[in-house]
Design a protein around this motif. Structure first.
Motif, mmCIF file in Angstrom:
data_model
loop_
_atom_site.group_PDB
_atom_site.id
_atom_site.type_symbol
_atom_site.label_atom_id
_atom_site.label_comp_id
_atom_site.label_asym_id
_atom_site.label_seq_id
_atom_site.Cartn_x
_atom_site.Cartn_y
_atom_site.Cartn_z
ATOM 1 N N ILE A 19 0.822 -1.210 0.000
ATOM 2 C CA ILE A 19 0.000 0.000 0.000
ATOM 3 C C ILE A 19 0.858 1.264 0.000
ATOM 4 N N GLY A 20 1.971 1.221 0.710
ATOM 5 C CA GLY A 20 2.885 2.361 0.715
ATOM 6 C C GLY A 20 3.485 2.609 -0.661
ATOM 7 N N ASP A 21 3.800 1.517 -1.379
ATOM 8 C CA ASP A 21 4.353 1.674 -2.722
ATOM 9 C C ASP A 21 3.324 2.259 -3.688
ATOM 10 N N PHE A 22 2.079 1.791 -3.598
ATOM 11 C CA PHE A 22 1.038 2.357 -4.458
ATOM 12 C C PHE A 22 0.822 3.843 -4.152
ATOM 13 N N GLU A 23 0.864 4.186 -2.878
ATOM 14 C CA GLU A 23 0.697 5.589 -2.487
ATOM 15 C C GLU A 23 1.829 6.453 -3.041
ATOM 16 N N ARG A 24 3.057 5.950 -2.934
ATOM 17 C CA ARG A 24 4.204 6.719 -3.451
ATOM 18 C C ARG A 24 4.146 6.859 -4.970
ATOM 19 N N ILE A 25 3.675 5.825 -5.657
ATOM 20 C CA ILE A 25 3.517 5.921 -7.110
ATOM 21 C C ILE A 25 2.559 7.057 -7.444
ATOM 22 N N SER A 26 1.479 7.169 -6.691
ATOM 23 C CA SER A 26 0.520 8.252 -6.952
ATOM 24 C C SER A 26 1.150 9.612 -6.642
ATOM 25 N N ASP A 27 1.998 9.684 -5.627
ATOM 26 C CA ASP A 27 2.706 10.933 -5.329
ATOM 27 C C ASP A 27 3.606 11.339 -6.495
ATOM 28 N N HIS A 28 4.298 10.366 -7.071
ATOM 29 C CA HIS A 28 5.176 10.667 -8.219
ATOM 30 C C HIS A 28 4.357 11.086 -9.437
ATOM 31 N N ALA A 29 3.175 10.505 -9.595
ATOM 32 C CA ALA A 29 2.297 10.915 -10.698
ATOM 33 C C ALA A 29 1.896 12.381 -10.539
ATOM 34 N N VAL A 30 1.602 12.785 -9.310
ATOM 35 C CA VAL A 30 1.271 14.190 -9.046
ATOM 36 C C VAL A 30 2.468 15.082 -9.353
ATOM 37 N N ASN A 31 3.672 14.640 -8.989
ATOM 38 C CA ASN A 31 4.881 15.417 -9.290
ATOM 39 C C ASN A 31 5.087 15.570 -10.790
ATOM 40 N N ILE A 32 4.832 14.513 -11.547
ATOM 41 C CA ILE A 32 4.978 14.562 -13.005
ATOM 42 C C ILE A 32 3.983 15.554 -13.600
ATOM 43 N N LEU A 33 2.758 15.528 -13.086
ATOM 44 C CA LEU A 33 1.755 16.499 -13.535
ATOM 45 C C LEU A 33 2.205 17.921 -13.226
ATOM 46 N N SER A 34 2.770 18.138 -12.050
ATOM 47 C CA SER A 34 3.263 19.466 -11.668
ATOM 48 C C SER A 34 4.375 19.927 -12.605
ATOM 49 N N SER A 35 5.247 19.005 -13.002
ATOM 50 C CA SER A 35 6.326 19.345 -13.934
ATOM 51 C C SER A 35 5.761 19.756 -15.293
ATOM 52 N N ALA A 36 4.752 19.033 -15.749
ATOM 53 C CA ALA A 36 4.115 19.371 -17.024
ATOM 54 C C ALA A 36 3.462 20.749 -16.954
ATOM 55 N N GLU A 37 2.801 21.029 -15.844
ATOM 56 C CA GLU A 37 2.163 22.338 -15.673
ATOM 57 C C GLU A 37 3.210 23.449 -15.624
ATOM 58 N N MET A 39 6.132 23.446 -17.071
ATOM 59 C CA MET A 39 6.633 23.659 -18.432
ATOM 60 C C MET A 39 5.664 24.495 -19.253
ATOM 61 N N GLU A 40 4.378 24.196 -19.107
ATOM 62 C CA GLU A 40 3.368 24.944 -19.859
ATOM 63 C C GLU A 40 3.325 26.406 -19.407
ATOM 64 N N GLN A 41 3.351 26.633 -18.102
ATOM 65 C CA GLN A 41 3.281 27.993 -17.575
ATOM 66 C C GLN A 41 4.484 28.830 -17.976
ATOM 67 N N LYS A 42 5.656 28.196 -18.028
ATOM 68 C CA LYS A 42 6.886 28.923 -18.343
ATOM 69 C C LYS A 42 7.239 28.882 -19.823
ATOM 70 N N GLY A 43 6.428 28.196 -20.620
ATOM 71 C CA GLY A 43 6.699 28.101 -22.046
ATOM 72 C C GLY A 43 7.966 27.332 -22.369
ATOM 73 N N LEU A 44 8.296 26.348 -21.543
ATOM 74 C CA LEU A 44 9.508 25.556 -21.752
ATOM 75 C C LEU A 44 9.225 24.389 -22.691
ATOM 76 N N THR A 45 10.220 24.008 -23.472
ATOM 77 C CA THR A 45 10.106 22.843 -24.344
ATOM 78 C C THR A 45 11.401 22.036 -24.294
ATOM 79 N N PHE A 46 11.258 20.762 -24.607
ATOM 80 C CA PHE A 46 12.424 19.897 -24.746
ATOM 81 C C PHE A 46 12.770 19.786 -26.221
ATOM 82 N N SER A 47 14.023 19.475 -26.503
ATOM 83 C CA SER A 47 14.434 19.241 -27.887
ATOM 84 C C SER A 47 13.793 17.948 -28.382
#
Length: 198
Positions: A19-37, A39-47
């Protein structure tokens, strides 16, 4: 309260461990979403190269997540054994960081995008680690030995031993075959060949 039987006790132990591992996976998913947001807010792009490499890694993580969830929900040891990809993901992550540094030095990617990519890579790698933990629990539960750390240690030892025998020629688009080839030592001789499956 009522004392649990052996089967119930093992099931409860597995659930508590995972259960702890599933919870941490969801935390990382939230972090990934935050990173995407971010990038969008700052107009950043990857090559294009960074996006292609990220696509390989995210595809691998999706496959590992799917295998972990299926192995856990069906208690399928054969599926759980396919999740053992921690070394592959760690290697991919380090290759991507190195290649991104080279792109930044050449002016193809910004430093700010590099920070976001570093965060993404960390979250994806840790997701893979938690998937390995879940698979280890499935394997241990079947063996009636919920000693997760011992299972993971044995898997890493076996992977390290097999990586001493190298076979440098390969190319494949299947992630699971990439895992097998990394374990056989192909990656040790040709570290950037993983990206040849683009």
């Amino acid at each position: 309260t009522q004392k649990m039987g052996r089967d119930e006790s093992e099931e409860a132990t597995e659930l508590l461990k995972t259960i702890g591992d599933f919870e941490r996976i969801s935390d990382h998913a939230v972090n990934i979403l935050s990173s995407a947001e971010e990038m969008e807010q700052k107009g950043l792009t990857f090559s294009g190269s960074a996006l292609n490499e990220l696509a390989i890694l995210t595809s691998a993580i999706r496959e590992i997540l799917s295998l972990s969830l299926k192995s856990f929900s069906s208690q399928d040891v054969a599926l759980a054994q396919q999740v053992d990809a921690e070394q592959v993901i760690d290697t991919l992550k380090e290759q991507m960081r190195t290649r991104h540094i080279l792109r930044m030095q050449q002016g193809h990617c910004s430093i700010e995008a590099g920070f976001v990519l570093s965060d993404l890579l960390t979250d994806l790698e840790r997701t893979s680690d938690h998937c390995s933990n879940i698979a280890g629990c499935v394997i241990d539960a079947r063996a009636h030995n919920l000693n997760l750390h011992e299972t993971l240690r044995q898997a890493k030892t076996a992977t390290a031993a097999s990586s001493r025998h190298t076979n440098p020629t390969w190319k494949s688009t299947s992630f699971l075959s990439v895992v097998k080839r990394v374990k056989s030592g192909a990656l040790a001789s040709a570290p950037f060949l993983l990206f040849s499956c683009l």
